[in-house]
Scaffold this active site. Structure first.
Site, mmCIF file in Angstrom:
data_model
loop_
_atom_site.group_PDB
_atom_site.id
_atom_site.type_symbol
_atom_site.label_atom_id
_atom_site.label_comp_id
_atom_site.label_asym_id
_atom_site.label_seq_id
_atom_site.Cartn_x
_atom_site.Cartn_y
_atom_site.Cartn_z
ATOM 1 N N ASP A 261 37.244 38.854 30.686
ATOM 2 C CA ASP A 261 37.021 39.222 32.245
ATOM 3 C C ASP A 261 37.134 40.694 32.117
ATOM 4 O O ASP A 261 38.096 41.233 31.225
ATOM 5 C CB ASP A 261 37.920 38.461 33.065
ATOM 6 N N GLU B 50 38.064 44.374 34.816
ATOM 7 C CA GLU B 50 38.245 44.836 36.342
ATOM 8 C C GLU B 50 37.502 46.141 36.163
ATOM 9 O O GLU B 50 37.516 46.830 35.189
ATOM 10 C CB GLU B 50 39.611 44.645 36.542
ATOM 11 N N GLU C 248 39.198 49.940 48.247
ATOM 12 C CA GLU C 248 38.610 48.632 48.026
ATOM 13 C C GLU C 248 38.746 47.920 46.708
ATOM 14 O O GLU C 248 39.263 46.626 46.784
ATOM 15 C CB GLU C 248 37.412 48.630 48.885
ATOM 16 N N HIS D 88 42.298 44.408 42.625
ATOM 17 C CA HIS D 88 43.002 44.056 41.336
ATOM 18 C C HIS D 88 44.413 44.936 41.187
ATOM 19 O O HIS D 88 45.113 44.585 40.499
ATOM 20 C CB HIS D 88 42.294 44.454 40.156
ATOM 21 N N HIS E 18 43.340 39.592 41.659
ATOM 22 C CA HIS E 18 42.686 39.612 40.679
ATOM 23 C C HIS E 18 43.123 40.302 39.325
ATOM 24 O O HIS E 18 43.739 41.478 39.538
ATOM 25 C CB HIS E 18 41.028 40.182 40.930
ATOM 26 N N ASP F 8 42.971 35.892 34.922
ATOM 27 C CA ASP F 8 41.332 35.470 35.307
ATOM 28 C C ASP F 8 40.641 34.746 33.912
ATOM 29 O O ASP F 8 40.050 33.669 34.112
ATOM 30 C CB ASP F 8 40.571 36.658 35.913
#
Length: 226
Positions: A11, A13, A56, A61, A154, A159
């Site tokens: 995963d 970010e 945002e 995260h 997150h 994740d």
């Protein structure tokens, strides 16, 4: 290890939704599976994006510009990522998003993109298996009874860990084939004997009955090959 069964669930970010808009990768995490079982190996890296962090994105995260300021740039960790994923099938949820950012960063530092033939999208797997249902990572964890209570924000590592469990469930659970199982967890009553190669547990009463049966045979082949 057989490469055909080595998989990396990963995963990322990022600072936003699309690298073509100037957004960059800020975190990468990968979990190694062998025959659908986590090996304990993983790679987790934070990356300085060299740009500001939109509010945002930080709300999703929790990674701030200050936190990432002393982290390496992607070019400094690209070789480490490529070495970790080399030869493995890559597993991601909404894989197009993660691969778009990963390939953008790789090409930006002069390395080639990763071919899509090596990528499995768990979002597509979930859509095919559960048409019309919710397919987010949270929804799939709830469907399969996977504890996600520690997932407050997150994060690439948490994740990836959750997705590894989801992927195993989506593809049939730990026992995907008699010859492919690394560990088979068997619940039995009474004392057992465990074979270390595949962790089979068999009641001793059954072993004794089998030994008695074999003992009454004339030159049984079982004794020659076991």
């Amino acid at each position: 290890m057989s490469r055909k069964m080595r998989e990396i669930v990963f995963d990322t970010e990022t600072t936003g939704l699309d690298p073509r808009d100037g957004h960059r990768l800020v975190e990468f995490a990968g979990i190694e599976l062998f025959e659908r079982v986590p090996t304990g190996r993983h790679l987790h890296l934070y990356v300085n994006p060299g740009r500001s962090m939109p509010a945002e994105a930080q709300a999703v995260h929790g990674l701030s510009e200050d936190f990432l300021a002393d982290k390496p740039r992607f070019a400094a960790v690209a070789a480490e990522i490529l070495t970790f994923i080399e030869g493995a099938t890559l597993i991601a949820h909404n894989a197009a998003f993660d691969m778009r950012f990963l390939n953008y960063e790789l090409e930006l530092c002069g390395r080639g993109a990763i071919g899509n033939a090596l990528v499995v999208d768990t979002l597509e797997l979930a859509r095919k298996r559960f048409p019309g249902a919710k397919h987010s990572l949270d929804a799939l964890c709830q469907r399969f009874g996977i504890d996600r209570s520690h997932r407050v924000l997150h994060g690439a590592l948490i994740d990836a860990e959750l997705l590894a469990d989801v992927y195993v469930e989506l593809t049939g659970g730990r026992q995907i084939g008699f010859d492919l199982a690394v560990t088979a967890e068997v619940q039995v009553d009474g004392p057992t004997k465990v074979w270390p190669r595949r962790q089979w547990a068999v009641p001793l009463a059954e072993l004794e009955a089998h030994a008695d049966f074999v003992g009454r045979m004339k030159e049984p082949l079982w004794l020659k090959h076991s």
